[in-house]
Design an enzyme around this catalytic site. Structure first.
Site, PDB file in Angstrom:
ATOM      1  N   ILE A 164       2.578  52.935 -42.403  1.00  0.00           N
ATOM      2  CA  ILE A 164       2.899  51.686 -41.700  1.00  0.00           C
ATOM      3  C   ILE A 164       1.667  51.162 -40.966  1.00  0.00           C
ATOM      4  CG2 ILE A 164       4.471  50.555 -40.074  1.00  0.00           C
ATOM      5  CD1 ILE A 164       6.427  52.901 -40.539  1.00  0.00           C
TER       6      ILE A 164
ATOM      7  N   THR B 176      11.477  55.350 -33.876  1.00  0.00           N
ATOM      8  CA  THR B 176      12.373  55.460 -35.022  1.00  0.00           C
ATOM      9  C   THR B 176      13.836  55.409 -34.620  1.00  0.00           C
ATOM     10  OG1 THR B 176      13.069  57.025 -36.739  1.00  0.00           O
ATOM     11  CG2 THR B 176      12.146  57.991 -34.761  1.00  0.00           C
ATOM     12  N   ASP B 177      14.676  55.039 -35.580  1.00  0.00           N
ATOM     13  CA  ASP B 177      16.128  55.068 -35.321  1.00  0.00           C
ATOM     14  C   ASP B 177      16.653  56.506 -35.255  1.00  0.00           C
ATOM     15  OD1 ASP B 177      15.950  55.732 -38.023  1.00  0.00           O
ATOM     16  OD2 ASP B 177      17.263  54.137 -38.739  1.00  0.00           O
ATOM     17  N   GLU B 178      15.850  57.473 -35.712  1.00  0.00           N
ATOM     18  CA  GLU B 178      16.353  58.855 -35.745  1.00  0.00           C
ATOM     19  C   GLU B 178      16.607  59.427 -34.356  1.00  0.00           C
ATOM     20  OE1 GLU B 178      14.780  61.548 -38.566  1.00  0.00           O
ATOM     21  OE2 GLU B 178      14.390  59.988 -40.039  1.00  0.00           O
TER      22      GLU B 178
ATOM     23  N   TYR C  59      11.537  66.565 -35.736  1.00  0.00           N
ATOM     24  CA  TYR C  59      10.827  65.268 -35.731  1.00  0.00           C
ATOM     25  C   TYR C  59      11.508  64.292 -34.780  1.00  0.00           C
ATOM     26  CZ  TYR C  59       9.889  60.457 -37.220  1.00  0.00           C
ATOM     27  OH  TYR C  59       9.613  59.109 -37.230  1.00  0.00           O
TER      28      TYR C  59
ATOM     29  N   LYS D 187      10.110  62.531 -31.315  1.00  0.00           N
ATOM     30  CA  LYS D 187       9.983  61.082 -31.113  1.00  0.00           C
ATOM     31  C   LYS D 187      10.830  60.634 -29.914  1.00  0.00           C
ATOM     32  CE  LYS D 187       8.080  58.367 -33.299  1.00  0.00           C
ATOM     33  NZ  LYS D 187       6.684  57.845 -33.295  1.00  0.00           N
TER      34      LYS D 187
ATOM     35  N   TYR E 181      18.903  65.345 -52.323  1.00  0.00           N
ATOM     36  CA  TYR E 181      19.448  66.368 -51.420  1.00  0.00           C
ATOM     37  C   TYR E 181      20.968  66.254 -51.319  1.00  0.00           C
ATOM     38  CZ  TYR E 181      14.635  66.836 -49.477  1.00  0.00           C
ATOM     39  OH  TYR E 181      13.291  67.029 -49.298  1.00  0.00           O
TER      40      TYR E 181
HETATM   41  P1  NAD Z   1       2.436  58.453 -41.684  1.00  0.00           P
HETATM   42  O1  NAD Z   1       2.746  59.914 -41.644  1.00  0.00           O
HETATM   43  O2  NAD Z   1       2.311  57.771 -42.994  1.00  0.00           O
HETATM   44  O3  NAD Z   1       1.082  58.173 -40.869  1.00  0.00           O
HETATM   45  C1  NAD Z   1       0.801  58.788 -39.664  1.00  0.00           C
HETATM   46  C2  NAD Z   1      -0.680  58.574 -39.364  1.00  0.00           C
HETATM   47  O4  NAD Z   1      -0.973  59.164 -38.085  1.00  0.00           O
HETATM   48  C3  NAD Z   1      -1.597  59.241 -40.380  1.00  0.00           C
HETATM   49  O5  NAD Z   1      -2.613  58.345 -40.778  1.00  0.00           O
HETATM   50  C4  NAD Z   1      -2.184  60.430 -39.631  1.00  0.00           C
HETATM   51  O6  NAD Z   1      -3.481  60.791 -40.056  1.00  0.00           O
HETATM   52  C5  NAD Z   1      -2.170  59.910 -38.204  1.00  0.00           C
HETATM   53  N1  NAD Z   1      -2.132  60.989 -37.195  1.00  0.00           N
HETATM   54  C6  NAD Z   1      -1.324  62.072 -37.177  1.00  0.00           C
HETATM   55  N2  NAD Z   1      -1.585  62.842 -36.114  1.00  0.00           N
HETATM   56  C7  NAD Z   1      -2.581  62.216 -35.419  1.00  0.00           C
HETATM   57  C8  NAD Z   1      -3.269  62.501 -34.222  1.00  0.00           C
HETATM   58  N3  NAD Z   1      -3.004  63.603 -33.510  1.00  0.00           N
HETATM   59  N4  NAD Z   1      -4.218  61.646 -33.806  1.00  0.00           N
HETATM   60  C9  NAD Z   1      -4.522  60.524 -34.526  1.00  0.00           C
HETATM   61  N5  NAD Z   1      -3.892  60.224 -35.678  1.00  0.00           N
HETATM   62  C10 NAD Z   1      -2.932  61.046 -36.124  1.00  0.00           C
HETATM   63  O7  NAD Z   1       3.559  57.756 -40.784  1.00  0.00           O
HETATM   64  P2  NAD Z   1       4.268  56.346 -40.951  1.00  0.00           P
HETATM   65  O8  NAD Z   1       5.406  56.481 -41.871  1.00  0.00           O
HETATM   66  O9  NAD Z   1       3.227  55.333 -41.206  1.00  0.00           O
HETATM   67  O10 NAD Z   1       4.860  56.168 -39.477  1.00  0.00           O
HETATM   68  C11 NAD Z   1       4.071  55.566 -38.457  1.00  0.00           C
HETATM   69  C12 NAD Z   1       4.890  55.535 -37.184  1.00  0.00           C
HETATM   70  O11 NAD Z   1       6.096  54.814 -37.407  1.00  0.00           O
HETATM   71  C13 NAD Z   1       5.302  56.916 -36.693  1.00  0.00           C
HETATM   72  O12 NAD Z   1       5.222  56.928 -35.302  1.00  0.00           O
HETATM   73  C14 NAD Z   1       6.757  57.049 -37.149  1.00  0.00           C
HETATM   74  O13 NAD Z   1       7.479  57.889 -36.286  1.00  0.00           O
HETATM   75  C15 NAD Z   1       7.217  55.617 -37.042  1.00  0.00           C
HETATM   76  N6  NAD Z   1       8.300  55.219 -37.958  1.00  0.00           N
HETATM   77  C16 NAD Z   1       8.211  55.464 -39.294  1.00  0.00           C
HETATM   78  C17 NAD Z   1       9.235  55.008 -40.146  1.00  0.00           C
HETATM   79  C18 NAD Z   1       9.182  55.226 -41.636  1.00  0.00           C
HETATM   80  O14 NAD Z   1      10.151  54.937 -42.322  1.00  0.00           O
HETATM   81  N7  NAD Z   1       8.086  55.716 -42.201  1.00  0.00           N
HETATM   82  C19 NAD Z   1      10.327  54.319 -39.614  1.00  0.00           C
HETATM   83  C20 NAD Z   1      10.379  54.110 -38.225  1.00  0.00           C
HETATM   84  C21 NAD Z   1       9.359  54.537 -37.412  1.00  0.00           C
HETATM   85  O1  DAU Z   2      14.812  56.376 -40.183  1.00  0.00           O
HETATM   86  C1  DAU Z   2      13.444  56.256 -39.932  1.00  0.00           C
HETATM   87  C2  DAU Z   2      12.747  57.477 -40.485  1.00  0.00           C
HETATM   88  O2  DAU Z   2      12.756  57.339 -41.893  1.00  0.00           O
HETATM   89  C3  DAU Z   2      11.329  57.636 -39.970  1.00  0.00           C
HETATM   90  O3  DAU Z   2      11.361  57.837 -38.581  1.00  0.00           O
HETATM   91  C4  DAU Z   2      10.643  58.826 -40.648  1.00  0.00           C
HETATM   92  O4  DAU Z   2       9.290  58.892 -40.242  1.00  0.00           O
HETATM   93  C5  DAU Z   2      10.714  58.609 -42.152  1.00  0.00           C
HETATM   94  O5  DAU Z   2      10.176  59.738 -42.797  1.00  0.00           O
HETATM   95  C6  DAU Z   2      12.148  58.389 -42.599  1.00  0.00           C
HETATM   96  O6  DAU Z   2      12.937  59.582 -42.438  1.00  0.00           O
HETATM   97  P1  DAU Z   2      13.965  60.084 -43.566  1.00  0.00           P
HETATM   98  O7  DAU Z   2      14.145  61.526 -43.427  1.00  0.00           O
HETATM   99  O8  DAU Z   2      15.176  59.229 -43.601  1.00  0.00           O
HETATM  100  O9  DAU Z   2      13.083  59.702 -44.880  1.00  0.00           O
HETATM  101  P2  DAU Z   2      12.816  60.474 -46.257  1.00  0.00           P
HETATM  102  O10 DAU Z   2      12.074  59.535 -47.143  1.00  0.00           O
HETATM  103  O11 DAU Z   2      12.263  61.833 -46.044  1.00  0.00           O
HETATM  104  O12 DAU Z   2      14.282  60.642 -46.821  1.00  0.00           O
HETATM  105  C7  DAU Z   2      15.141  59.524 -47.021  1.00  0.00           C
HETATM  106  C8  DAU Z   2      16.488  60.090 -47.460  1.00  0.00           C
HETATM  107  O13 DAU Z   2      16.344  60.663 -48.763  1.00  0.00           O
HETATM  108  C9  DAU Z   2      17.003  61.191 -46.568  1.00  0.00           C
HETATM  109  O14 DAU Z   2      18.411  61.105 -46.460  1.00  0.00           O
HETATM  110  C10 DAU Z   2      16.614  62.472 -47.303  1.00  0.00           C
HETATM  111  C11 DAU Z   2      16.694  62.055 -48.759  1.00  0.00           C
HETATM  112  N1  DAU Z   2      15.733  62.753 -49.664  1.00  0.00           N
HETATM  113  C12 DAU Z   2      14.411  62.768 -49.303  1.00  0.00           C
HETATM  114  C13 DAU Z   2      13.490  63.406 -50.109  1.00  0.00           C
HETATM  115  C14 DAU Z   2      12.039  63.446 -49.717  1.00  0.00           C
HETATM  116  C15 DAU Z   2      16.169  63.304 -50.844  1.00  0.00           C
HETATM  117  O15 DAU Z   2      17.378  63.246 -51.168  1.00  0.00           O
HETATM  118  N2  DAU Z   2      15.254  63.941 -51.645  1.00  0.00           N
HETATM  119  C16 DAU Z   2      13.929  64.017 -51.304  1.00  0.00           C
HETATM  120  O16 DAU Z   2      13.154  64.644 -52.091  1.00  0.00           O
END
Ligand code: NAD
Ligand code: DAU
Length: 382
Positions: free
Chosen positions: A26, A147-149, A173, A177, A230
């Site tokens: 993101i 996050t919504d989690e 996780y 958060k 899963y």
């Molecule tokens: P990501 O895992 O793709 O990226 C995380 C980044 O943070 C990486 O580039 C990593 O190198 C960097 N990082 C990790 N530890 C660090 C540290 N100690 N110092 C500096 N940099 C560090 O994560 P993402 O999916 O892009 O999520 C970004 C943010 O958004 C997170 O805070 C996550 O909780 C939040 N978020 C993610 C989602 C989602 O669906 N992916 C949804 C809601 C909120």
């Molecule tokens: O809801 C926001 C969150 O969404 C963020 O805060 C997290 O950073 C982000 O990783 C994501 O969390 P989830 O656990 O929901 O995402 P993930 O892509 O890991 O999994 C999405 C759904 O799919 C979840 O119900 C688990 C399921 N899953 C995931 C993987 C990787 C599978 O069924 N098989 C898989 O191999």
């Protein structure tokens, strides 16, 4: 011109912002979006963990508005130095350990970065604030991306999470958060730090590391590998296209009320199995000569994630009503763009799935797909 003098000559739009985690999924989408709009300089602080990838930012190579610094948000001396050098008008905090399955296999890094890292960043921001004039203080923002989690899990007929839903995090996780959100809230309340929090649902789109559901399924399907769903695959997530999340963060940064939390979501609840089937159908259409068609034949039900949250859903009416944000992408348009992006960026995928990625796949899926430990069945083809 000294940095402080320069600061005074800048408009809000052209001031420098400090982004943490801007080489992740993101964060890199946000940095690209911000710089494309010529909003000013970005100092991008990222540790480049397994999830950080400078390849996400390759189009910014040599760009005068992008200053990349490899480092840890918990390194207070480094953060203080960057702040003193660049005098940011905002800190946008994405950096985190973000994958639930990794937090189950190894929670410590989540506590270190998500809790202690956020604490150090808040303290650096607080110290910085003390050096600003009243006018500069008014303009400064700390935006914490969450996050919504943190809200836990929903039953099928429960109303969607709203900003006042009590926290009930279920994974390491989510707990880390939630702790970071509480720290931000306390720093606002106690120290008057001008911070805001966004709590967003599941993002999808370009540049997502293929440990997460969508890119993992796309990558496996293209290679004819099993698609590991899963449990029963009926867990529900509220999917939002990543650029819509970036636009929401931009909106909250520019117009949000200090101390407020804004929920961000796509109003798009989908069961995992349906999402995987949609990806498979798109691949059938977009890769018509694939030897693995129909790709849904690759779906396998594997052992569930421990403590797996059943359903997330976001009520984003506060952000929509108060700040006028609305998701621009539907799931149909966003998913198609996403699948097309991964098909057009195979070199990116090959690069991120080399090396340590294979170790992760063995650690997370080796046990699940072992027939002595998991129930593995073939899913019905929709
Ligand atoms: P990501 O895992 O793709 O990226 C995380 C980044 O943070 C990486 O580039 C990593 O190198 C960097 N990082 C990790 N530890 C660090 C540290 N100690 N110092 C500096 N940099 C560090 O994560 P993402 O999916 O892009 O999520 C970004 C943010 O958004 C997170 O805070 C996550 O909780 C939040 N978020 C993610 C989602 C989602 O669906 N992916 C949804 C809601 C909120
Ligand atoms: O809801 C926001 C969150 O969404 C963020 O805060 C997290 O950073 C982000 O990783 C994501 O969390 P989830 O656990 O929901 O995402 P993930 O892509 O890991 O999994 C999405 C759904 O799919 C979840 O119900 C688990 C399921 N899953 C995931 C993987 C990787 C599978 O069924 N098989 C898989 O191999």
């Amino acid at each position: 011109m000294p940095a402080r003098e320069l600061y005074k000559t800048m408009t809000n739009e052209t001031k420098t912002i400090l982004v943490t985690g801007g080489a992740g999924f993101i964060g890199s989408n946000f940095v690209l979006h911000w710089i494309a709009q010529q909003k000013g300089k970005v100092v991008n602080l990222d540790l480049l963990t397994y999830a950080g990838n400078l390849g996400n930012l390759v189009s910014l190579a040599g760009h005068p508005d992008h200053i990349f610094v490899q480092g840890d948000i918990g390194d207070r001396a480094l953060v203080d130095r960057l702040i003193a050098e660049h005098l940011p008008s905002a800190i946008v905090h994405f950096a985190a350990e973000s994958h639930v399955d990794r937090s189950i296999l190894g929670p410590e890094a989540f506590l270190r970065t998500n809790i202690y890292g956020t604490f150090h960043l808040l303290e650096a921001a607080r110290a910085y604030l003390a050096t600003l004039t009243a006018e500069e203080k008014d303009a400064f923002r700390f935006l914490h991306v969450s996050t919504d989690e943190v809200y836990g899990t929903l039953e099928p007929n429960d109303p969607a999470f709203h900003e006042d839903t009590p926290f009930a995090p279920n994974s390491p996780y989510a707990a880390s958060k939630a702790a970071s959100d509480h720290l931000v809230r306390a720093w606002v309340h106690t120290y008057k730090l001008p911070a805001l929090i966004t709590n967003c649902s599941n993002n999808y789109g370009p540049l997502q590391f293929p440990e997460k559901l969508l890119p993992l399924m796309i990558n496996n399907a293209l290679a004819g590998k099993p698609l590991p769903v899963y449990g029963d695959g009926q867990q529900v997530r509220d999917w939002l296209f990543v650029l819509d999340h970036c636009r929401a963060i931009e909106t909250v940064l520019e117009r949000g009320r200090i101390g407020e939390t804004y929920n961000v979501g796509g109003g798009n609840q989908q069961a995992n199995l349906d999402v995987v089937n949609m990806v498979c159908a798109l691949l059938d259409e977009l890769v018509p000569d694939s030897p693995y068609k129909p790709h849904s034949q690759l779906i396998r039900f594997v052992q569930d994630r421990p403590g797996h949250d059943r359903r997330y859903a976001i009520d984003a009416r506060k952000l929509e009503g108060e700040l006028g944000w609305h998701a621009q992408e539907t799931f149909a348009t966003g998913l198609r763009k996403t699948v097309e992006w991964y098909l057009n960026n195979k070199a990116w995928m090959d690069e991120v799935t080399s090396g340590a990625y294979q170790n992760w796949m063995r650690a997370n899926y080796g046990e699940r797909s072992d027939e002595t430990k998991a129930s593995v069945t073939t899913a019905g083809v929709k």
